[in-house]
Design a protein around this motif. Structure first.
Motif, PDB file in Angstrom:
ATOM      1  N   ILE A 129      14.600   1.028  14.745  1.00 40.17           N
ATOM      2  CA  ILE A 129      14.001   2.332  14.853  1.00 40.17           C
ATOM      3  C   ILE A 129      13.568   2.507  16.011  1.00 40.17           C
ATOM      4  CG2 ILE A 129      11.798   1.923  13.715  1.00 40.17           C
ATOM      5  CD1 ILE A 129      12.311   4.637  11.848  1.00 40.17           C
ATOM      6  N   HIS A 130      12.686   1.771  16.725  1.00 40.09           N
ATOM      7  CA  HIS A 130      11.991   1.722  18.070  1.00 40.09           C
ATOM      8  C   HIS A 130      13.317   1.906  19.115  1.00 40.09           C
ATOM      9  CE1 HIS A 130       8.139   1.009  16.422  1.00 40.09           C
ATOM     10  NE2 HIS A 130       8.154  -0.098  16.230  1.00 40.09           N
ATOM     11  N   ILE A 141      -3.289  -1.171  11.120  1.00 44.02           N
ATOM     12  CA  ILE A 141      -2.413  -2.443  11.229  1.00 44.02           C
ATOM     13  C   ILE A 141      -3.359  -3.703  11.540  1.00 44.02           C
ATOM     14  CG2 ILE A 141      -0.609  -3.598  12.747  1.00 44.02           C
ATOM     15  CD1 ILE A 141       0.967  -1.151  12.371  1.00 44.02           C
ATOM     16  N   GLU A 150       8.909  -4.631   8.857  1.00 38.44           N
ATOM     17  CA  GLU A 150       9.115  -4.928  10.289  1.00 38.44           C
ATOM     18  C   GLU A 150      10.467  -5.659  10.511  1.00 38.44           C
ATOM     19  OE1 GLU A 150       5.264  -7.019  11.892  1.00 38.44           O
ATOM     20  OE2 GLU A 150       5.985  -5.508  13.454  1.00 38.44           O
ATOM     21  N   TYR A 191       5.159   2.133  24.371  1.00 34.73           N
ATOM     22  CA  TYR A 191       4.602   1.565  23.030  1.00 34.73           C
ATOM     23  C   TYR A 191       6.186   0.900  22.571  1.00 34.73           C
ATOM     24  CZ  TYR A 191       3.350   0.443  18.383  1.00 34.73           C
ATOM     25  OH  TYR A 191       3.208  -0.320  17.103  1.00 34.73           O
ATOM     26  N   SER A 249       4.436  -7.037   5.186  1.00 30.23           N
ATOM     27  CA  SER A 249       4.633  -6.918   6.687  1.00 30.23           C
ATOM     28  C   SER A 249       6.160  -6.793   7.038  1.00 30.23           C
ATOM     29  CB  SER A 249       3.976  -7.655   7.547  1.00 30.23           C
ATOM     30  OG  SER A 249       4.536  -8.918   7.645  1.00 30.23           O
ATOM     31  N   LEU A 295       5.741   3.611   3.693  1.00 28.09           N
ATOM     32  CA  LEU A 295       6.347   4.394   4.796  1.00 28.09           C
ATOM     33  C   LEU A 295       7.188   5.405   4.470  1.00 28.09           C
ATOM     34  CD1 LEU A 295       7.666   1.233   6.605  1.00 28.09           C
ATOM     35  CD2 LEU A 295       5.614   2.499   7.327  1.00 28.09           C
ATOM     36  N   ARG A 312      -0.936 -10.751  16.484  1.00 31.67           N
ATOM     37  CA  ARG A 312      -0.775  -9.305  16.014  1.00 31.67           C
ATOM     38  C   ARG A 312      -1.887  -8.489  16.444  1.00 31.67           C
ATOM     39  NH1 ARG A 312       3.140  -9.078  11.400  1.00 31.67           N
ATOM     40  NH2 ARG A 312       4.052 -11.172  11.531  1.00 31.67           N
ATOM     41  N   HIS A 340      -2.235  -5.217  19.229  1.00 30.82           N
ATOM     42  CA  HIS A 340      -2.583  -3.733  18.770  1.00 30.82           C
ATOM     43  C   HIS A 340      -3.838  -3.423  19.408  1.00 30.82           C
ATOM     44  CE1 HIS A 340       0.821  -2.623  16.102  1.00 30.82           C
ATOM     45  NE2 HIS A 340       0.740  -3.950  15.919  1.00 30.82           N
ATOM     46  N   ARG A 397      14.647   5.451  19.003  1.00 30.00           N
ATOM     47  CA  ARG A 397      13.818   6.370  19.670  1.00 30.00           C
ATOM     48  C   ARG A 397      13.830   6.151  21.128  1.00 30.00           C
ATOM     49  NH1 ARG A 397       9.519   3.884  16.148  1.00 30.00           N
ATOM     50  NH2 ARG A 397       9.733   5.369  14.174  1.00 30.00           N
ATOM     51  N   ALA A 439      12.118  -2.574  11.956  1.00 34.99           N
ATOM     52  CA  ALA A 439      11.527  -1.765  12.919  1.00 34.99           C
ATOM     53  C   ALA A 439      12.165  -1.833  14.216  1.00 34.99           C
ATOM     54  CB  ALA A 439      10.039  -2.055  12.992  1.00 34.99           C
ATOM     55  N   HIS A 470      12.295   3.970   6.104  1.00 34.09           N
ATOM     56  CA  HIS A 470      12.337   5.198   6.752  1.00 34.09           C
ATOM     57  C   HIS A 470      13.021   5.802   7.701  1.00 34.09           C
ATOM     58  CE1 HIS A 470       8.769   4.223   9.172  1.00 34.09           C
ATOM     59  NE2 HIS A 470       9.634   3.303   9.555  1.00 34.09           N
ATOM     60  N   TYR A 505      -1.500   5.013  10.908  1.00 34.62           N
ATOM     61  CA  TYR A 505      -0.998   3.707  10.517  1.00 34.62           C
ATOM     62  C   TYR A 505      -1.272   2.625  11.476  1.00 34.62           C
ATOM     63  CZ  TYR A 505       2.927   0.448   8.987  1.00 34.62           C
ATOM     64  OH  TYR A 505       3.533  -0.444   8.693  1.00 34.62           O
TER      65      TYR A 505
END
Ligand SMILES: O=C(O)c1cc(C(=O)O)c2c(n1)C(=O)C(=O)c1cc(C(=O)O)[nH]c1-2
Length: 263
Positions: free
Chosen positions: A175-176, A70, A169, A197, A166, A240, A93, A97, A179, A172, A37, A66
Motif C-alpha cells: 500500500i505504501h 503506534i 504490516e 514517510y 501488528s 483498519l 519500532r 516512529h 501511494r 503494508a 484496507h 493511528y
C-alpha cells in the motif's frame, strides 16, 4: 522468569488436531490480505487519483491518530514482554516512529526526526497546518474508537497476541508503494518531499514483518493457538477497515465501489 501472575500468558489449550506446519500457518495468515484496507473504497479512491484535496487532508489528519498510537502500542507490548531478545528488536519500532535525540559528550547531537514528524510533514504538504494535525481537531469519533481498541488490545493481551496484531504490516509495503507510484501523477500539487514517510516505510516495514512473523510462528504452536492468531489478525484488519468506513462516511468516496469485500 517474571511471575506468571504479573503477565498474561498465551493460553495453551490444545484440542488434539494437528498443528499447521510453519509454511501452512504463514500461508493462512497471508491469505487474509484479501480483507486489507487496500481494497476499501476510500483507499481505492485515494490511490486511483479520484480524491479531492479536502478528502486527502481528511485522511492524513485522521490517520495521524493511528500514527501517534503506534509507539504507545509498541511500548505496551514491551512492558508486557519478559523476553529480552524480543524487546531488543521491538524497541526499534518506537525509535522509528518517535525519532530520537541523544547528546554526545562533544556537544554534538545524534538525532532522527522519526515517522510521526514525517507524517506531520505529509500533512503540511497536503495543506494542513501543524497545529490542526497535532491538536487532533479533525479526528472523527469512530476513528478514535477503532485506534483506541488497538491500544487497549495491546495493553491487555498476552504480549505474543499483541505482536500478532501488528501483522497487518505484512500487507503494508504494497500500500505504501502504491501511494508512491500513483500520488505524484494524480496529485502533482503535493510536494514530493511530503511523501518521505511512505519511502521510509518501504524499508522499515519488511524488517518489522520478519520480526513479527517469526514471533508469531514461534509462539502459536498448536492448532487452537494458530486459529486464535488468525482471529487476532482479522480483528486488526477490522480496525483498519472500520477507520476507512468512518472516513468514507464522513468525506465520501465519489462513487468508488469496493474492489473486494472484507472477508
Ligand atoms: O498506511 C498504511 O496503510 C499502514 C498500515 C499499517 C498496518 O497495516 O497496520 C501500518 C502502517 N501503514 C504504518 O505505516 C506503520 O508504521 C505501521 C505499524 C503498524 C503496527 O501495527 O505496528 N501498522 C502499520
Amino acid at each position: 522468569m517474571i511471575r506468571a501472575d504479573l503477565l498474561a500468558e498465551l493460553h495453551d489449550a490444545d484440542d488434539g488436531r494437528p498443528a499447521w506446519s510453519r509454511e501452512e500457518f504463514e500461508r493462512q495468515l497471508r491469505e487474509n490480505g484479501k480483507a486489507y484496507h487496500i481494497h476499501h473504497p476510500f483507499n481505492v479512491m485515494l490511490n486511483t487519483g479520484r480524491a479531492t484535496p479536502e478528502q486527502i487532508r481528511g485522511w492524513v489528519a485522521n490517520r495521524y491518530y493511528y500514527q501517534i498510537a503506534i509507539p504507545v502500542k509498541d511500548a505496551a507490548i514491551m512492558a508486557n514482554c519478559p523476553d529480552r531478545e524480543v524487546r531488543r528488536g521491538w524497541v526499534q519500532r518506537i525509535l522509528d516512529h518517535d525519532g530520537f535525540e541523544y547528546g554526545l559528550p562533544d556537544g554534538e547531537k545524534l538525532r532522527d526526526a522519526g515517522g510521526i514528524e514525517a507524517w506531520i510533514r505529509l500533512g503540511e504538504a497536503v495543506g494542513l497546518s501543524r497545529a490542526e494535525i497535532t491538536d487532533l481537531r479533525h479526528v472523527l469519533p469512530g476513528v478514535r474508537f477503532a485506534v483506541d481498541a488497538y491500544i487497549n488490545f495491546a495493553r491487555r493481551a498476552p504480549w505474543q497476541e499483541a505482536v500478532c496484531s501488528s501483522l497487518t504490516e505484512l500487507f503494508a509495503p504494497v500500500i505504501h508503494r502504491q501511494r508512491l507510484a500513483t500520488w505524484p501523477e494524480h496529485y502533482p500539487w503535493i510536494e514530493s518531499s511530503g511523501l518521505e514517510y511512505f519511502r521510509n516505510r518501504t524499508s522499515q516495514a519488511p524488517r518489522d514483518v520478519i520480526q513479527g512473523l517469526n514471533v508469531t510462528l514461534d509462539h502459536f504452536r498448536n492448532r487452537v493457538q494458530q486459529e486464535r492468531a488468525i482471529q487476532i489478525l482479522r480483528f486488526k484488519l477490522d480496525i483498519l477497515w472500520s477507520m476507512n468506513d468512518v472516513m468514507a462516511q464522513h468525506y465520501g468516496t465519489n462513487g468508488v465501489a469496493a474492489e473486494r469485500r472484507a472477508a
